[in-house]
Structures are given as C-alpha cells and as structure tokens.
Design a protein around this motif. Structure first.
Motif, PDB file in Angstrom:
ATOM      1  N   ALA A   1      -6.362  -3.334   0.074  1.00  0.00           N
ATOM      2  CA  ALA A   1      -5.158  -4.179   0.034  1.00  0.00           C
ATOM      3  C   ALA A   1      -4.458  -4.195   1.385  1.00  0.00           C
ATOM      4  O   ALA A   1      -3.982  -5.243   1.840  1.00  0.00           O
ATOM      5  CB  ALA A   1      -4.206  -3.678  -1.054  1.00  0.00           C
TER       6      ALA A   1
ATOM      7  N   TYR B   1       3.256  -0.760  -2.823  1.00  0.00           N
ATOM      8  CA  TYR B   1       4.018  -1.415  -3.892  1.00  0.00           C
ATOM      9  C   TYR B   1       3.088  -1.881  -5.020  1.00  0.00           C
ATOM     10  O   TYR B   1       3.458  -1.864  -6.196  1.00  0.00           O
ATOM     11  CB  TYR B   1       4.772  -2.626  -3.349  1.00  0.00           C
ATOM     12  N   CYS B   2       1.889  -2.302  -4.646  1.00  0.00           N
ATOM     13  CA  CYS B   2       0.945  -2.838  -5.624  1.00  0.00           C
ATOM     14  C   CYS B   2       0.433  -1.792  -6.612  1.00  0.00           C
ATOM     15  O   CYS B   2      -0.211  -2.134  -7.606  1.00  0.00           O
ATOM     16  CB  CYS B   2      -0.236  -3.493  -4.908  1.00  0.00           C
TER      17      CYS B   2
END
Length: 414
Positions: A365, A383-384
């Motif tokens: 990511a 955050y993901c």
C-alpha cells in the motif's frame, strides 16, 4: 523452565523484529522498497514459519519437545547471521525464509511444555509471562539494534544476536527437562490408548468452532500488530522525525511498557475470570481491541513523536490481550498429546493471516500511494489497517457466543 523458554522466545522475536527495526539502513544499503521489505518480513517469512510448524508440531507430540526447541533455536540463529551477511535482496529474502524455518520449531513445543508444567487456572499467567518474549525481544532489538546500527553498521546487530542464539541453543537442553504429558490435567478423561492422529487432529481442529474462531480472530488482530510492528520504526523516522538514537531509547521503552503490560495484565485477567466463565477468553480481547483502536488512530495522525509514542503505548497494552487468551483456550480445548500440533495449527492460521498479510499489505500500500505521488504514503497505508480492528472485535464477539452455548471439549481427536 519458564524463564529458559521465555529467554529463547526473546531471541526468537528479537531475530524476527530486527528487519523492521533496521529497515531504514537496510533499504538504503541494499536499495529495496517498502513493498520488498514487506514481502521479506511478511509473506516470505510467514510461509516457511507457518507451514514448517505443522510437521514440527506433529513430531514434537511424539518425541522430545525440548530437543526440538533447542535445534530450532540453533537454526534460526545461524540464519540471522546470514541476514547480516546478505549483499542483495534475493540473499536477504533467502536468509529470512531460513529464519522462519527455524522459528517454526520454537513456540508450539514451548506452549505444550508450559501446559504440562502448570495446572488450569495458572496457565493464563504462565502464558502471559512466556509471551513477554515478544515485547522484551522487540525492546532489546530496538535498543541494541538501533544503537549498533547508529554507531557502527546494521550488519553487526544481526551477527551479534545470532551468535548469542547459537550459544543459548547449546545450553537449553541442559537446563530444561521434558515434562510428563498430561501431568497437570488429572481431571481430564481421555479414551484408553488414544494416540495423536495427524490427519484427524488437523481435520477436527478446523471443524471445532472454538478453535477455528480463536485462530481467525487472533490472525485478524495480528494484521494490525505485525503490519504496524514491521513498519513502526520506519514510520517514526520518516513521518515523525525521530532519529535512530531516539528510537533506541524512547521507542524501546514504549514497546517494553506497552507490550509487556498487555501480556501480564491479560494473563492475570484471564486466570481470574476464566474460573467463572470461559467467555472471558473472547470478551477480554474484544473489549481490549475496542479500547485500542482510537489510540492507534491518534498515533498515526498526531504530528510529532512524543504524543505519538504516548498513544502507541496505550494502544499496545490493549492490542496484545488476545494472545494469552487464545493460547490458553486452545491448549485447554485439546488433549495433552495434541497440544503441540494444536499450537502449531493456531500459529498457522494466526501468522499466515497476520504475519503473512499484515506487513505485505502495508508495504504494498505504501508503494502504491507513493507511485501515485500522494503525500505521506506510509501513513495512509497504516490508516488502511483500521478495518481489521472492527473485524477482529466481531470475530471475538462471535467466539464469546459459541463459548456460552457449549461445554468444554475433552479432546479434538477421537
């Protein structure tokens, strides 16, 4: 016995975490990306670690578990030295896979040795103390690894710690004695002549809703713990402005206090409350993760490292409630002669999910957002991970419902 096994676990986790701790100088020296780093510390490592643990667990249920732990310690320590000598991405990847191969024989046999040395009602505390291995190992790795890398070279950290592990492996056999299987389970009723059946144990492990849910819920939790753990140092340096010298002191303290606090507190809570209801094996992790999530988000968001480290300390305390609970539940759910293989199957599910996918996802990511020129790509990647909290809470809540509706099992292989 518990002290010796815990020290071996310290080395186990120290060797495992060095890659994340020394991520910045390793990336600079070998010219690798966040994505490649995530693969080495995640999927590549987890495949060997998890799949080798299954045959090792089966063998350990039949033979000397102490001998297997000693041999495993020697293998992963030699492979750690090889990591320090790596000159390219393929060489480092091969060495890390060898570390995973060795570490597969460390934890599952230790779980069973502890279960056969402590009675029910004390195992939660024993596993809580044993599971101090990860925080102590990570804290020592941060303190010494970062200090050595800052003063000399990152390679010296791998070589030095690997040598300590080889010496420890040679001494372990003389210190720890093999306990009698089932000695601490006088009330357990097993079938006469029952033997650990590999296929039957594996098949019925995954058919048992308690064992399956505990494994999956723990694995989803590890998406956060390993995804963050493998990139925390790099994140603190890149996004919060910390130096290796600051990492060696302050982040080491955070890991020592946060993770250790979670391990000790969870073990005491599990032992005290499990005598009233087995649901605590599920409700304690669910509530702790709900408390951890807002502190995790604040850690990722807040500018500056002092406040970030305070938030991370609190998040770590509650992030690690699941481990002692799941290990104790699995060990009490099976027969004494199934404990190593059951522990290996627990680690298979947990680590293929959390260790295999967590760091791999975060690294991929981060590269994805960086290639699209988005600001703070590693921060966005962290955050993901947040949805994993919600999924883990839901799975532990489901496990609590299952535990409420059924009686303790007397062994999963008949």
């Amino acid at each position: 016995m518990l002290g010796a096994l815990t020290f071996v676990y310290v080395l186990n986790f120290l060797d495992r975490q060095l890659l994340g701790i020394l991520a910045k100088p390793i990336e600079d020296t070998l010219h690798i990306s966040d994505g490649q780093l995530g693969l080495i510390g995640g999927l590549y490592f987890a495949l060997f670690y998890c799949l080798i643990a299954i045959p090792v667990g089966w063998l350990a249920d039949k033979g000397s578990r102490v001998t297997i732990v000693a041999i495993a310690c020697a293998i992963w320590s030699a492979a750690t030295i090889a990591c320090g000598l790596a000159l390219s991405f393929p060489q480092l990847a091969a060495a890390r896979m060898a570390v995973g191969f060795g570490e597969a024989g460390g934890v599952p046999p230790s779980y069973a040795i502890i279960a056969d040395s402590f009675p029910p009602g004390r195992r939660g505390t024993a596993y809580g103390l044993y599971n101090l291995g990860p925080p102590v190992g990570a804290a020592l790795g941060i303190a010494f690894g970062a200090s050595i890398a800052a003063a000399f070279n990152w390679r010296y950290a791998f070589v030095g710690i690997g040598l300590v592990g080889i010496v420890t492996a040679a001494l372990l056999k003389a210190v720890v004695r093999e306990p009698v299987r089932g000695a601490m389970d006088p009330d357990r009723v097993d079938e006469p002549g029952a033997k650990p059946a590999f296929r039957g144990t594996v098949r019925l492990f995954f058919a048992n809703p308690v064992l399956l849910l505990a494994s999956i819920a723990s694995g989803v939790t590890q998406l956060v713990t390993y995804g963050l753990g493998n990139f925390a140092v790099l994140f603190l340096i890149r996004e919060k402005g910390m130096t290796l010298h600051q990492i060696a002191v302050w982040y080491a303290l955070v890991v020592a206090i946060g993770m250790s606090g979670g391990m000790i507190l969870s073990g005491r809570v599990i032992d005290r409350l499990s005598r009233r209801s087995r649901q605590i094996y599920a409700t304690a992790p669910a509530w702790s993760l709900a408390l951890a999530m807002p502190f995790y988000l604040y850690f990722v968001w807040v500018p500056g490292w002092p406040l970030a480290l305070i938030a991370l300390t609190v998040a770590m305390v509650f992030n690690y409630f699941y481990l002692a609970a799941s290990v104790a539940l699995v060990q009490e759910e099976v027969r004494p002669d199934q404990r190593v293989l059951a522990g290996a199957l627990l680690l298979l599910v947990m680590n293929l999910t959390g260790l295999g996918l967590g760091p791999t996802f975060v690294g991929a990511a981060s590269d994805f957002f960086a290639h699209r020129h988005m600001p703070h790509p590693l921060q966005i990647a962290l955050y993901c991970l947040t949805p994993a909290y919600g999924l883990a809470i839901a799975l532990f809540a489901w496990l609590a419902h299952v535990l409420k509706s059924r009686q303790p099992n007397k062994g999963i292989a008949r």
